[in-house]
Write an enzyme that holds these catalytic residues in place. Structure first.
Site, PDB file in Angstrom:
ATOM      1  N   THR A   1       2.817   6.184  13.688  1.00  0.00           N
ATOM      2  CA  THR A   1       2.175   5.147  12.863  1.00  0.00           C
ATOM      3  C   THR A   1       2.832   3.794  13.103  1.00  0.00           C
ATOM      4  OG1 THR A   1       1.652   6.819  11.200  1.00  0.00           O
ATOM      5  CG2 THR A   1       1.471   4.537  10.509  1.00  0.00           C
ATOM      6  N   GLY A   2       4.142   3.790  13.290  1.00  0.00           N
ATOM      7  CA  GLY A   2       4.847   2.539  13.603  1.00  0.00           C
ATOM      8  C   GLY A   2       4.285   1.896  14.866  1.00  0.00           C
TER       9      GLY A   2
ATOM     10  N   GLU B   1      11.662  16.389  14.575  1.00  0.00           N
ATOM     11  CA  GLU B   1      12.097  16.079  13.211  1.00  0.00           C
ATOM     12  C   GLU B   1      11.362  17.012  12.246  1.00  0.00           C
ATOM     13  OE1 GLU B   1      10.595  12.456  11.455  1.00  0.00           O
ATOM     14  OE2 GLU B   1      12.344  12.311  10.154  1.00  0.00           O
TER      15      GLU B   1
ATOM     16  N   LYS C   1       0.848  -1.194   0.000  1.00  0.00           N
ATOM     17  CA  LYS C   1       0.000   0.000   0.000  1.00  0.00           C
ATOM     18  C   LYS C   1       0.884   1.246   0.000  1.00  0.00           C
ATOM     19  CE  LYS C   1      -1.678   2.439   3.276  1.00  0.00           C
ATOM     20  NZ  LYS C   1      -1.384   3.726   2.635  1.00  0.00           N
TER      21      LYS C   1
ATOM     22  N   GLU D   1      10.835   1.161   9.891  1.00  0.00           N
ATOM     23  CA  GLU D   1      11.832   2.207   9.617  1.00  0.00           C
ATOM     24  C   GLU D   1      11.136   3.530   9.868  1.00  0.00           C
ATOM     25  OE1 GLU D   1      14.884   1.752   9.061  1.00  0.00           O
ATOM     26  OE2 GLU D   1      15.111  -0.227   8.180  1.00  0.00           O
TER      27      GLU D   1
ATOM     28  N   GLY E   1       7.813   5.024   7.731  1.00  0.00           N
ATOM     29  CA  GLY E   1       6.977   6.205   7.948  1.00  0.00           C
ATOM     30  C   GLY E   1       7.232   6.767   9.331  1.00  0.00           C
ATOM     31  N   SER E   2       6.222   7.408   9.886  1.00  0.00           N
ATOM     32  CA  SER E   2       6.440   8.126  11.148  1.00  0.00           C
ATOM     33  C   SER E   2       6.396   7.166  12.343  1.00  0.00           C
ATOM     34  CB  SER E   2       5.372   9.207  11.301  1.00  0.00           C
ATOM     35  OG  SER E   2       4.118   8.589  11.423  1.00  0.00           O
TER      36      SER E   2
ATOM     37  N   CYS F   1      14.663  10.475   5.601  1.00  0.00           N
ATOM     38  CA  CYS F   1      14.626  10.046   7.010  1.00  0.00           C
ATOM     39  C   CYS F   1      15.986  10.246   7.665  1.00  0.00           C
ATOM     40  CB  CYS F   1      14.169   8.594   7.107  1.00  0.00           C
ATOM     41  SG  CYS F   1      15.131   7.477   6.103  1.00  0.00           S
TER      42      CYS F   1
HETATM   43  P1  NAD Z   1       3.049   8.335   7.950  1.00  0.00           P
HETATM   44  O1  NAD Z   1       3.373   7.469   9.116  1.00  0.00           O
HETATM   45  O2  NAD Z   1       2.070   9.433   8.113  1.00  0.00           O
HETATM   46  O3  NAD Z   1       2.464   7.449   6.750  1.00  0.00           O
HETATM   47  C1  NAD Z   1       3.197   6.394   6.170  1.00  0.00           C
HETATM   48  C2  NAD Z   1       2.246   5.346   5.623  1.00  0.00           C
HETATM   49  O4  NAD Z   1       1.481   4.765   6.667  1.00  0.00           O
HETATM   50  C3  NAD Z   1       1.228   5.857   4.593  1.00  0.00           C
HETATM   51  O5  NAD Z   1       1.135   4.877   3.570  1.00  0.00           O
HETATM   52  C4  NAD Z   1      -0.050   5.932   5.405  1.00  0.00           C
HETATM   53  O6  NAD Z   1      -1.217   5.792   4.616  1.00  0.00           O
HETATM   54  C5  NAD Z   1       0.087   4.750   6.337  1.00  0.00           C
HETATM   55  N1  NAD Z   1      -0.661   4.823   7.598  1.00  0.00           N
HETATM   56  C6  NAD Z   1      -1.063   5.932   8.259  1.00  0.00           C
HETATM   57  N2  NAD Z   1      -1.670   5.586   9.412  1.00  0.00           N
HETATM   58  C7  NAD Z   1      -1.658   4.231   9.474  1.00  0.00           C
HETATM   59  C8  NAD Z   1      -2.099   3.264  10.442  1.00  0.00           C
HETATM   60  N3  NAD Z   1      -2.693   3.621  11.577  1.00  0.00           N
HETATM   61  N4  NAD Z   1      -1.858   1.960  10.178  1.00  0.00           N
HETATM   62  C9  NAD Z   1      -1.236   1.570   9.072  1.00  0.00           C
HETATM   63  N5  NAD Z   1      -0.797   2.431   8.118  1.00  0.00           N
HETATM   64  C10 NAD Z   1      -1.010   3.738   8.317  1.00  0.00           C
HETATM   65  O7  NAD Z   1       4.465   8.849   7.453  1.00  0.00           O
HETATM   66  P2  NAD Z   1       4.755   9.883   6.276  1.00  0.00           P
HETATM   67  O8  NAD Z   1       4.319  11.227   6.755  1.00  0.00           O
HETATM   68  O9  NAD Z   1       4.244   9.338   5.000  1.00  0.00           O
HETATM   69  O10 NAD Z   1       6.359   9.833   6.185  1.00  0.00           O
HETATM   70  C11 NAD Z   1       7.204  10.706   6.886  1.00  0.00           C
HETATM   71  C12 NAD Z   1       7.880   9.989   8.040  1.00  0.00           C
HETATM   72  O11 NAD Z   1       8.501   8.795   7.572  1.00  0.00           O
HETATM   73  C13 NAD Z   1       8.998  10.778   8.686  1.00  0.00           C
HETATM   74  O12 NAD Z   1       8.915  10.653  10.092  1.00  0.00           O
HETATM   75  C14 NAD Z   1      10.261  10.099   8.208  1.00  0.00           C
HETATM   76  O13 NAD Z   1      11.385  10.223   9.045  1.00  0.00           O
HETATM   77  C15 NAD Z   1       9.827   8.685   8.099  1.00  0.00           C
HETATM   78  N6  NAD Z   1      10.672   7.958   7.181  1.00  0.00           N
HETATM   79  C16 NAD Z   1      11.526   7.032   7.693  1.00  0.00           C
HETATM   80  C17 NAD Z   1      12.393   6.338   6.861  1.00  0.00           C
HETATM   81  C18 NAD Z   1      13.348   5.305   7.419  1.00  0.00           C
HETATM   82  O14 NAD Z   1      13.911   4.560   6.647  1.00  0.00           O
HETATM   83  N7  NAD Z   1      13.541   5.231   8.711  1.00  0.00           N
HETATM   84  C19 NAD Z   1      12.373   6.602   5.491  1.00  0.00           C
HETATM   85  C20 NAD Z   1      11.479   7.555   4.987  1.00  0.00           C
HETATM   86  C21 NAD Z   1      10.624   8.220   5.854  1.00  0.00           C
END
Ligand code: NAD
Length: 469
Positions: A222-223, A371, A167, A240, A218-219, A274
């Site tokens: 959310t993780g 961040e 997704k 990640e 992602g964030s 990130c």
């Molecule tokens: P986000 O967590 O808002 O969203 C990421 C994904 O998760 C999207 O596909 C979203 O639809 C999905 N999502 C949202 N809520 C969810 C839930 N409750 N359950 C399951 N999936 C859900 O992150 P973002 O704003 O897209 O990305 C930015 C963040 O990602 C920053 O904090 C950045 O540091 C981090 N990031 C980390 C790495 C790494 O390798 N560590 C790489 C790139 C980005």
């Protein structure tokens, strides 16, 4: 432009759709199909149905098919790059570069072979440690490098013999849909499926009883939600997450040499990386000289729409991030921060924020502690090396960190004391497909890339054989 989900090797339309916004204008430029929960279930069923056959396919044959997909991706790199640039905002050359990076990652990862380890026992018996695929992997990706990160998740999962339901972020879904359409021509039906949506479908993946593992980038909040949702069937997880990487510049660093590099590793992809440099601690003796040089580079950079060949840095990808970065810049100013470059959003349409350098801020200010994930770099003064190490480590994040010095040995010693998954000396952000990458502390769980990354998609099975076997 028509887009569809890929489920069971077929293009599948949806009853609903949502708008995809061009970050250079803030206006809709395409409609993306929106998957239903029933379609998520169909995608999981397709992946489950394909699993036994894919896992039983010899790894050399799996790798051949993955290479064929990489060839097809290369043939369409320009078109896919143009679509990626449009939805993500990055300059066209950078978007095409992302596709080529994804191809490089695909080919390298397709060459990995999981090891069988053997341990001889004192009683003459032998132990073999085998690695087996997990089953169905759910992949959830963010909006900063949509194609590259999709590849980071999916290719090792496939090499290991798993099948995938992916997704993309609803902010940047289109290039991923196109890529999976291409992949479906080269892989058996159901091996790589893609659905769309936001929290409902994302948490649907995390909760799904027939998904064995989730890989998420992602964030951090959310993780955490994914970890909670995945608990019901003890999902394996690779997370990640966010970073707030510190760069520490020692008093013996060569300011002329490092200023362009600090600039590059802080502002790449308009700061939406990130493991970008997100706070720079500079010894008092070099602080002003380095801050001025980095600010001069920032002020000279050309920020504009990704479609303009003169553009070096695109807009922020979405309104929420643009507002957040604007708020952090405002807060820095209110706390006494002095902008040597940029500092306020650019007038006009789109989510444009100039490359910005702020000094006279410190730990405790939001721009340092949080961040920013955008083009506002705090440069912070320090006088004592032990003290600055403690400040760098005071973050809940632990993705990366770097130490800059002409004394490599001393810098390496200090770098190893940073509490983070990757520590660089005289560089930052650099990653390779054969080197593990992951976060310490709240920046994640597990690693990606290399054989360590491949292990995350496999279950160890210990087979104990009697003496004489
Ligand atoms: P986000 O967590 O808002 O969203 C990421 C994904 O998760 C999207 O596909 C979203 O639809 C999905 N999502 C949202 N809520 C969810 C839930 N409750 N359950 C399951 N999936 C859900 O992150 P973002 O704003 O897209 O990305 C930015 C963040 O990602 C920053 O904090 C950045 O540091 C981090 N990031 C980390 C790495 C790494 O390798 N560590 C790489 C790139 C980005």
């Amino acid at each position: 432009m028509a887009f569809a989900l890929t489920i069971g090797g077929k293009a599948v339309p949806c009853a609903d759709s949502f708008a995809v916004i061009d970050p250079a204008t803030g206006a809709e430029f395409a409609q993306c199909p929106l998957a239903s929960v029933a379609q998520l279930d169909q995608a999981v069923a397709a992946a489950r149905g394909a699993f036994t056959g894919w896992a039983a396919t010899p790894i050399e044959r799996r790798a051949e098919m993955i290479h064929a997909f990489a060839d097809a991706l290369a043939a369409e790199a320009d078109d896919l790059g143009a679509l990626l640039s449009r939805e993500q905002g990055k300059p066209l050359a950078a978007a095409v570069g992302e596709i080529h990076g994804a191809i490089h990652w695909t080919r390298t990862t397709a060459g990995f072979r999981p090891a069988v380890e053997r341990i001889e026992q004192a009683d003459g018996g032998r132990v073999e440690i085998h690695r087996k695929p997990l089953g169905v992997v759910g992949s959830i990706t963010p909006w900063n490098f949509p194609v590259m990160i999709a590849i980071w998740h999916v290719i090792p999962a496939l090499v290991a013999g798993n099948t995938v339901v992916q997704k993309p972020s609803p902010n940047t879904p289109l290039a991923t849909l196109r890529m999976v359409e291409i992949a479906a021509r080269h892989l058996p039906a159901g091996v790589w499926n893609v659905v769309t949506g936001d929290i409902e479908i994302g948490s649907g993946i995390a909760k799904h009883p027939d998904i064995d593992k989730v890989v998420f980038t992602g964030s951090t909040p959310t993780g955490r939600a994914i970890m909670r949702d995945g608990a019901a069937n003890l999902k394996r997880l690779t997370l990640e997450l966010g970073g707030n990487d510190a760069a520490i510049v020692l008093p013996d660093a060569d300011v002329e040499a490092i200023a362009p590099q600090i600039f590059q590793y802080a502002f790449g992809n308009s700061g939406q990386i990130c493991a970008a440099i997100k706070r720079v601690y500079v010894h008092d003796s070099l602080h002003d000289a380095l801050a001025e040089k980095v600010a001069a580079l920032a002020a000279a950079a050309k920020v504009g729409p990704g479609t303009d060949p003169a553009t070096q840095y695109g807009p922020l990808q979405n309104r929420r991030q643009f507002d957040y970065v604007s708020t952090l810049a405002e807060d820095a100013r209110a706390q006494g921060g002095r902008f040597l470059a940029g500092g306020k959003p650019l007038d006009g349409e789109g989510y444009f924020f100039p490359l910005s350098v702020v000094v006279d801020v410190t730990d405790g200010n939001r721009i340092v502690d949080e961040e920013q994930f955008g083009p506002v770099l705090p440069i912070i003064r320090y006088s004592d090396v032990e003290d600055v190490l403690a400040r760098a480590n005071a973050s809940e994040n632990g993705l990366g960190g770097s130490v800059w010095s002409t004394d490599i040995g001393r810098a390496a010693e200090l770098a190893q004391r940073l509490e983070c998954g990757t520590a660089w000396v005289n560089s930052h952000s650099k990653i390779s497909p054969d080197v593990p990458f992951g976060g310490a502390k709240q920046s994640g769980i597990g690693v990606e890339f290399g054989l360590h990354g491949l292990d995350e998609y496999m279950q160890l099975q210990t087979v104990r054989l009697p003496a004489g076997a």
